[in-house]
Enzyme design. Structure first.
Site: not given
Length: 628
Positions: A315, A514
């Site tokens: 990420d 996430d």
């Protein structure tokens, strides 16, 4: 050393002295047998008792049974010194095992000491000392110097330095003051702190860490499970093989004594101690060594998968970047200085709580005096603010704000959000605000490639331009931008399909969005210190200080652990098979068999203990100087 280990060592030493005395003694017959039975009972009574207890509880085939049969058989065939020596060296191996397991366990259970015993909570103007579980969200606690912070919260009053080593593995203390978030488990080193509790104890950082540590040993790696199954079938197989070795040849040559002796040696050599001890100990040591470095691995199975990682996906926000806005560049118009541009913007944004406004004020080395503001500051919805500063009208906001005010200005050139400044109809310049890259991110990516990660990928919901700029600055190979959480999962599916046979994919993230990707990847790694609870729950590995430089350390630990496991398996099996064959053919004595069994175990255990030592981590470089 624990009391039980000290007692075992005393028994070993006393038994060794008595064994030497019995060997040198001129006694014959029954007195000679008794002189050997005394050291045998001293060092081996507990082993024989365990073997008998196991039989009556349905656990017939284990290593204590093998040792007991071999030693009692040696006594029955009048090989008294060999019987005592076998048991003596077996106990030496057990002592090494207990010591090694204790070292591994200690490195993990140090985390258990994080649990605070009490909290000082302010109630009705007085301090009450209560259990941390009794403190509610919103209550205020006082943490004195030298005390552990019992619950997660925000500093209301005071400033101090916190020792975060137990949580993060970082030796440098962290300074905190009013408004800073603090984590439970840290130790207050300096001044007293009044802290408003933001999470109940069961959701606090220390509580979650303790839960993860307690469950880490339950998730065995495939190699560990294989060794457990192997020992379950191996032990009865060698017992029946020893019986066959003793009986079948004797039926042909009637030399019962010789073949029983060889069968006893066969039993001693066949003990699978080196495998059943060293393999789990290696994984346990790897988890313990990682915890010393501030890396929490939830089980040996994740360590095994991480060692095979070939692709690592990231990420962006909060993982490779700080997750907070920062002034990254100043572009003053001709005739203006950087300081003037920044000062006007900071004054106009003085009363705003917007993150961009806070980043502009934070960039000022000397805060400007708010007395220079005249009248009210006008918010222009969706565009910025208009303020009176030193008698002139100042506009601070996006390009549309200045254009609507009749101030011509150029298109911004650079990555990030542009904040334009105009004063009295004149264009002053613009600032670029962006999410700054973490100082150690580029070093982390370079180190990952150095340890064998073949491809690095960024998955982000940010724009293509911003993602590409960050990727280029840190060295990421491939980017996927403008992704929703579901798109990230789909991207990971595609990356998994590209993996070579035997390889695995690791994903690193920190946000709630996430969590699905962390669960879908072969191994999920969460940034623990500032990461969301959902990400920590979904991840298999947690970096406790959000430092991306810990990623190559984690992979190095995983691969080192797997090398040690492989070394121990190959070494133990080769030596075992070789000596088993030689013992069946009569080329190995009982003394050599003992050295082969215990020696292999001790060497394998010492090798496994190497997993406890985490690699030396290079510190992250300092943050780059701001372009101003």
């Amino acid at each position: 050393m624990r009391r039980a280990q000290i007692w075992t060592l005393v028994r070993i030493l006393c038994s060794a002295v008595l064994l030497v005395a019995a060997v040198l003694s001129p006694l014959e017959g029954l007195p000679r047998l008794v002189s050997f039975l005394i050291p045998f009972a001293l060092v081996g009574a507990d082993i024989v008792y365990t073997a008998v207890w196991s039989i009556f509880h349905g656990q017939v085939f284990n290593e204590t049974l093998l040792m007991s049969i071999a030693c009692i058989g040696a006594l029955a065939t009048e090989q008294y010194p060999e019987a005592v020596f076998v048991m003596l060296f077996y106990q030496v191996g057990e002592l090494f095992q207990r010591y090694a397991v204790g070292k591994s366990r200690h490195s993990i259970t140090q985390l258990m000491q994080l649990r605070p015993d009490s909290a000082n909570v302010e109630r009705d103007g007085e301090l009450e000392t209560v259990d941390p579980e009794e403190v509610a969200v919103g209550e205020v606690i006082l943490v004195k110097p030298g005390e552990k912070i019992p619950l997660d919260g925000t500093v209301l009053d005071g400033s101090s330095a916190l020792d975060t080593a137990a949580l993060t593995g970082e030796s440098l203390p962290r300074d905190v003051a009013w408004g800073d978030a603090v984590l439970s488990g840290c130790v207050n080193l300096a001044g007293p702190l009044r802290i408003e509790v933001t999470k109940p104890f069961e959701e606090s950082t220390v509580s979650k860490m303790l839960e993860l540590v307690e469950n880490a040993g339950a998730k065995k790696a495939k190699t560990e499970r294989f060794i457990t199954r192997f020992a379950r079938y191996y032990t009865p197989a060698v017992v029946f093989a020893a019986i066959a070795l003793a009986v079948i040849p004797s039926l042909f040559d009637q030399n019962w004594s010789q073949w029983i002796h060889r069968a006893l040696i066969f039993l001693v050599v066949s003990c699978p101690c080196a495998l059943v001890i060293s393999v789990p100990l290696s994984f346990f040591g790897g988890i313990g060594g990682a915890s010393k470095a501030g890396i929490l691995i939830k089980g040996g199975n994740y360590l095994e998968v991480l060692a095979r990682a070939e692709t690592m996906a990231f990420d962006k926000t909060g993982t490779l970047t700080r997750g907070s806005f920062q002034v990254t560049a100043l572009r003053p118009a001709q005739g203006y200085e950087n300081a003037e541009l920044l000062e006007l913007a900071a004054l106009a944004e003085h009363f705003s709580n917007h993150p961009i406004a806070r980043s502009i004020r934070a960039a000022c080395p000397i805060p400007p005096h708010p007395e220079r503001l005249g009248g009210d500051v006008e918010e222009c919805a969706g565009m910025g603010v208009r303020a009176e500063i030193d008698g002139q009208t100042v506009y601070v906001g996006n390009r549309r704000l200045l254009v609507d005010a009749g101030i011509p200005c150029p298109e911004a050139d650079g990555v990030g959000a542009a904040v334009y400044v105009g004063a009295d109809g004149q264009y002053v310049g613009y600032l670029l605000i962006a999410d700054a890259v973490k100082p150690g991110a580029a070093q982390a990516i370079a180190s990952l490639k150095a340890v064998g990660i073949r491809k690095t990928v960024m998955l982000t919901g940010d724009t293509e331009v911003t993602a590409r700029a960050v990727a280029q600055s840190v060295g990421i190979d491939e980017i996927h931008a403008s992704l929703l959480p579901a798109d990230k999962v789909e991207a990971v599916e595609g990356l998994l399909g590209e993996l070579p046979r035997g390889g695995s994919l690791a994903y690193v993230g920190d946000g709630i969005n996430d969590a699905p990707v962390l669960s879908r990847a072969d191994v999920g790694i969460a940034m623990g210190a500032l990461g969301s609870d959902a990400a920590m729950e979904a991840a298999d590995i947690v970096l406790m200080d959000d430092d991306p430089c810990k990623l190559p350390v984690a992979i190095t630990i995983a691969r080192k652990t797997m090398r040690i496991v492989t070394q121990n398996i190959v070494f133990a099996l080769v030596i075992k098979v070789l000596v088993l064959v030689l013992s069946a053919l009569g080329f190995v004595s009982m003394w050599a068999a003992v050295f082969a069994d215990v020696g292999v175990s001790v060497i394998a255990i010492l090798n496994a203990m190497r997993a406890l030592r985490p690699p030396v981590q290079e510190s992250a470089p300092p943050a780059p100087a701001q372009d101003a």
